[in-house]
Design an enzyme around this catalytic site. Structure first.
Site, PDB file in Angstrom:
ATOM      1  N   HIS A   6     114.686 122.786  37.931  1.00  0.00           N
ATOM      2  CA  HIS A   6     114.270 122.802  36.524  1.00  0.00           C
ATOM      3  C   HIS A   6     115.235 121.958  35.676  1.00  0.00           C
ATOM      4  O   HIS A   6     114.820 121.045  34.960  1.00  0.00           O
ATOM      5  CB  HIS A   6     114.243 124.251  36.020  1.00  0.00           C
ATOM      6  CG  HIS A   6     113.858 124.399  34.576  1.00  0.00           C
ATOM      7  ND1 HIS A   6     112.607 124.812  34.186  1.00  0.00           N
ATOM      8  CD2 HIS A   6     114.548 124.183  33.434  1.00  0.00           C
ATOM      9  CE1 HIS A   6     112.551 124.830  32.855  1.00  0.00           C
ATOM     10  NE2 HIS A   6     113.721 124.453  32.377  1.00  0.00           N
ATOM     11  N   GLU A   7     116.523 122.254  35.791  1.00  0.00           N
ATOM     12  CA  GLU A   7     117.509 121.538  34.965  1.00  0.00           C
ATOM     13  C   GLU A   7     117.576 120.068  35.359  1.00  0.00           C
ATOM     14  O   GLU A   7     117.787 119.208  34.507  1.00  0.00           O
ATOM     15  CB  GLU A   7     118.886 122.206  35.066  1.00  0.00           C
ATOM     16  CG  GLU A   7     118.943 123.655  34.576  1.00  0.00           C
ATOM     17  CD  GLU A   7     118.325 123.888  33.201  1.00  0.00           C
ATOM     18  OE1 GLU A   7     118.305 122.950  32.377  1.00  0.00           O
ATOM     19  OE2 GLU A   7     117.832 125.010  32.952  1.00  0.00           O
ATOM     20  N   HIS A  11     114.970 118.211  33.401  1.00  0.00           N
ATOM     21  CA  HIS A  11     115.439 117.835  32.058  1.00  0.00           C
ATOM     22  C   HIS A  11     116.394 116.645  32.174  1.00  0.00           C
ATOM     23  O   HIS A  11     116.346 115.709  31.376  1.00  0.00           O
ATOM     24  CB  HIS A  11     116.209 118.997  31.412  1.00  0.00           C
ATOM     25  CG  HIS A  11     115.345 120.104  30.898  1.00  0.00           C
ATOM     26  ND1 HIS A  11     114.296 119.890  30.045  1.00  0.00           N
ATOM     27  CD2 HIS A  11     115.404 121.454  31.102  1.00  0.00           C
ATOM     28  CE1 HIS A  11     113.735 121.068  29.742  1.00  0.00           C
ATOM     29  NE2 HIS A  11     114.386 122.022  30.367  1.00  0.00           N
ATOM     30  N   HIS A  22     114.695 113.320  32.683  1.00  0.00           N
ATOM     31  CA  HIS A  22     114.065 112.888  31.426  1.00  0.00           C
ATOM     32  C   HIS A  22     115.102 112.170  30.563  1.00  0.00           C
ATOM     33  O   HIS A  22     114.814 111.178  29.906  1.00  0.00           O
ATOM     34  CB  HIS A  22     113.542 114.133  30.695  1.00  0.00           C
ATOM     35  CG  HIS A  22     112.446 113.882  29.715  1.00  0.00           C
ATOM     36  ND1 HIS A  22     111.965 114.853  28.883  1.00  0.00           N
ATOM     37  CD2 HIS A  22     111.728 112.773  29.427  1.00  0.00           C
ATOM     38  CE1 HIS A  22     110.998 114.363  28.133  1.00  0.00           C
ATOM     39  NE2 HIS A  22     110.840 113.098  28.442  1.00  0.00           N
TER      40      HIS A  22
HETATM   41 ZN   LIG Z   1     114.058 124.103  30.335  1.00  0.00          ZN
END
Ligand SMILES: [Zn+2]
Length: 708
Positions: free
Chosen positions: A491-492, A495, A498
């Site tokens: 998940h991290e 980010h 991105h």
């Molecule tokens: Zn998040």
């Protein structure tokens, strides 16, 4: 007007590690708490000078004269401040905390003064209306448009007669939000139930019993004490075989901060949030109308991806209709199981639900978390993650040795196919004293095209709180993490990608900057999907002792447990989202006076809920996300972003039908170009459409969640 020259750092300040790193990489270990005040005071002065220059009538309203110098100065300030707040989160000491706290009000005041600076607003407006505006690239235009929008939402267009009231509304809202969360906290703290007889705690796990004994000791009580804090409350609901205990705790929990709360009987009703909610809704409605919106929900959409109030309402209602049959199925299954196995009189009551669900889960899907964990040594998981990124996005991740703040922290470079470094990131994996809990990605530096033509490459922090490696017989074991931890890491890293793979040169919209916040979780939730793919897990796992990959049988078990009772869980989230949405779109200033929040909350629950809600439930009185957090008219964005990320992932599943692998490089390249690289430089809806070739569809999320 006097012409002043820009403030220059003294020789002493030039050696200050919060100044000397300039545009480079900070040397964290050299930073002392005593460096903070002089550095930040200087950078504030420098930034204020840049603001004064920007609004000077002689400064042309051009990108290079107005935006660039302002960005230079505010970036220097926010980067140094970012280093300090990062250290405050990961390497807290009393001295650092106090130095950080001392400067916080000044930094906050500076940035909020920017938003209130009407002369600056006029300059930005002048630029947007000048001939030069058309020569800017799309990212630069977006930076200007976002700034103008934020000025307007901050009240810049209001008349002088309206401004004092607008400011008053902001202040009152802040006070009410604080009071709301204080009430929730006090009501949660204010309840203690003491159990005297151990036999009343049958079913509770040992650690929950030990925690209750510890709490009793702390409070100078005999026996075992329970509060309404989640880690104390929830194990009772989940595991206690004592139905009366569950009912009593449940009733206390769902009446917190209401007129029915336990404190009422003591004649103290100050924790009741009923009026507070009405007041907040009324103020929000008033604020929205002042700014020219029909209601607060419409106002909240200005910086978001969703287009209209109706679009969000329809999204949630449709979603609810699709999830409801599955929630009903889950409910029937739970009731059937309870009747056959749990011998509960009068069927399932709300206080039986978590308990029955846990029993059912144990009966159907039990596996040992600890056994599973042995298959995920952190280095192997990282290799797996980097392999996925490499295959999909054509970049290589290599270990490097940037200066760090702790010996456990690793640093990495990201190289393109030509071998050039395009980004750096840090990974701070383990929990330790002085480090804030949870997991997050933060930007240490954003990508930016500098005036001299050079590219400033982005840097990110990935912070997790995995259990640190342990010593067995004096030997440090390989660190292993749970499957949930693996999902967090992916998940991290989503980010992170991105932020790191952006190709945008205007800082305000490069990477995650300027991304609509109902779309910001797309790249992160997207990455989570790979943690449920056999081809990824097989190559990412190696038993810490035998080196063998995860057995297929164990994988099937975790996959089966993944969607357990997901119909009920999904419907609950949608009901909460819809309640938030309608409170902010249906109430107007007049109605808020008369119509009760509870009535509307009940009406939505009656229309959509499957589990019968007891009369006494006042859960809305503790809905801090919308009354004390930043999620007012925004709770839907969790589900919204999930739909986007699942639909994006479905493109990889479609590719896998042809190529045999979800790690499809061509789809990965398209995702990188259309979503990751453009960051906030164009609307998320356009980026989604450019990648998918159509509008988002809810189907993939329903399918992934076992709701189709
Ligand atoms: Zn998040």
């Amino acid at each position: 007007m006097t012409i002043s020259s820009p403030p220059k750092p003294s020789t002493e300040l030039q050696k200050n590690p919060l100044i000397s790193f300039g545009g480079g990489i900070a040397t964290y270990s050299e930073i002392k708490p005593s460096d903070i005040a002089p550095a930040i005071e200087f950078l504030l002065e420098q930034a204020q000078y840049a603001v004064d220059q920007a609004v000077n009538p002689n400064t042309p309203a051009r990108w290079n004269d107005l935006v660039e110098p302002l960005e230079d100065a505010t970036e220097s300030l926010s980067r140094s401040w970012g280093v300090i707040s990062h250290l405050n989160s990961v390497a807290d000491t009393p001295e650092l905390r106090s130095a950080y706290g001392d400067m916080m009000p000044k930094v906050t005041a500076f940035f909020s003064s920017l938003g209130q600076n009407l002369a600056l607003y006029q300059k930005f407006k002048e630029l947007s209306q000048s001939d030069g505006f058309s020569t800017l690239n799309p990212a630069q235009k977006k930076v200007i448009e976002n700034s103008l929008r934020d000025f307007r939402l901050g009240g810049a267009e209001l008349s002088d007669a309206q401004k004092p009231r607008f400011a008053e509304i902001q202040d009152e809202q802040a006070l009410l939000g604080k009071a709301f969360s204080d009430h929730v906290l006090d009501a949660t703290d204010g309840f203690v139930h003491v159990v005297q007889d151990l036999s009343d705690l049958a079913g509770l796990p040992e650690d929950a019993i030990a925690a209750a004994a510890e709490l009793a000791t702390q409070k100078n009580l005999q026996g075992w004490a329970f509060t309404l804090h989640f880690p104390s409350y929830y194990p009772v609901m989940q595991y206690s075989e004592n139905r009366e205990l569950r009912q009593m705790m449940y009733e206390a929990y769902v009446t917190r901060a209401s007129e029915l709360g336990p404190q009422y009987s003591k004649g103290n009703i100050t924790w009741d949030n009923t009026q507070n909610m009405l007041d907040q809704l009324r103020l929000r409605d008033e604020e929205a109308r002042m700014l020219g919106f029909e209601n607060f929900a419409a106002l909240s959409l200005a910086p978001k991806m969703a287009n209209s109030v109706d679009e969000v309402d329809l999204f949630l209602t449709n979603f609810a209709m699709k999830a409801k049959p599955f929630a009903q199925k889950d409910w029937r299954e739970l009731c059937g199981f309870a009747k056959a196995e749990l011998a509960l009189d009068n069927g399932l009551e709300p206080w039986d639900v978590p308990f029955a669900a846990e029993c059912l889960k144990q009966a159907r899907y039990s596996f040992s978390e600890n056994e599973l964990k042995q298959y995920f040594p952190l280095p192997k998981v990282l290799d797996g993650l980097f392999g996925v990124i490499q295959t999909l996005f054509g970049v290589n991740i290599e270990s490097t040795n940037l200066p760090t703040w702790h010996a456990d922290v690793q640093s990495f470079s990201v190289k393109n196919t030509a071998g050039n470094i395009v980004a750096y990131f840090y990974l701070d994996p383990y929990a330790r004293p002085g480090k804030r809990g949870g997991a997050w990605m933060d930007d240490a530096r954003g990508r930016r095209e500098l005036t001299n033509g050079e590219i400033q490459i982005p840097v990110a922090y990935l912070v997790c709180n995995f259990a640190p490696p342990v010593k067995v017989d004096g030997v440090l074991r390989q660190p292993t993490i749970t499957h949930d931890d693996v999902i967090t890491l992916f998940h991290e890293s989503g980010h992170g990608l991105h932020h790191l793979l952006t190709q945008v040169g205007a800082l305000g919209v490069s990477g995650i900057n300027g991304v609509e916040w109902d779309a910001v979780e797309l790249p992160s939730q997207f990455m989570e999907n790979f943690c449920w793919e056999w081809e990824v897990l097989e190559s990412m796992t190696a038993h810490v002792e035998t080196g063998k990959p995860l057995p297929r049988e164990l994988f099937e078990k975790i996959l089966a447990a993944k969607n357990f009772q997901n119909g009920l869980m999904t419907l609950r989230q949608i009901v909460m989202s819809l309640t938030d949405w309608r409170l902010h779109s249906l109430f107007n200033t007049k109605d808020v006076q008369n119509q009760s929040v509870l009535d509307l909350t009940r009406k939505i629950a009656d229309d959509f809920n499957v589990i019968p809600q007891p009369e006494i439930s006042r859960w809305i009185n503790t809905f801090s996300h919308i009354f004390a957090g930043g999620y007012a008219a925004g709770y839907y964005s969790y589900k919204w972003a999930e739909v986007l990320s699942a639909d994006v992932y479905a493109a990889f599943e479609e590719a896998a039908k042809l190529s045999g692998s979800v790690l499809d490089a061509e789809t990965g390249k398209r995702y990188r170009t259309e979503i990751l690289e453009v960051g906030g430089s164009r609307p998320a809806a356009e980026s989604f459409k450019a990648f998918r070739g159509r509008e988002p569809s809810i189907d993939a999320l329903l399918r992934h969640g076992g709701l189709a």
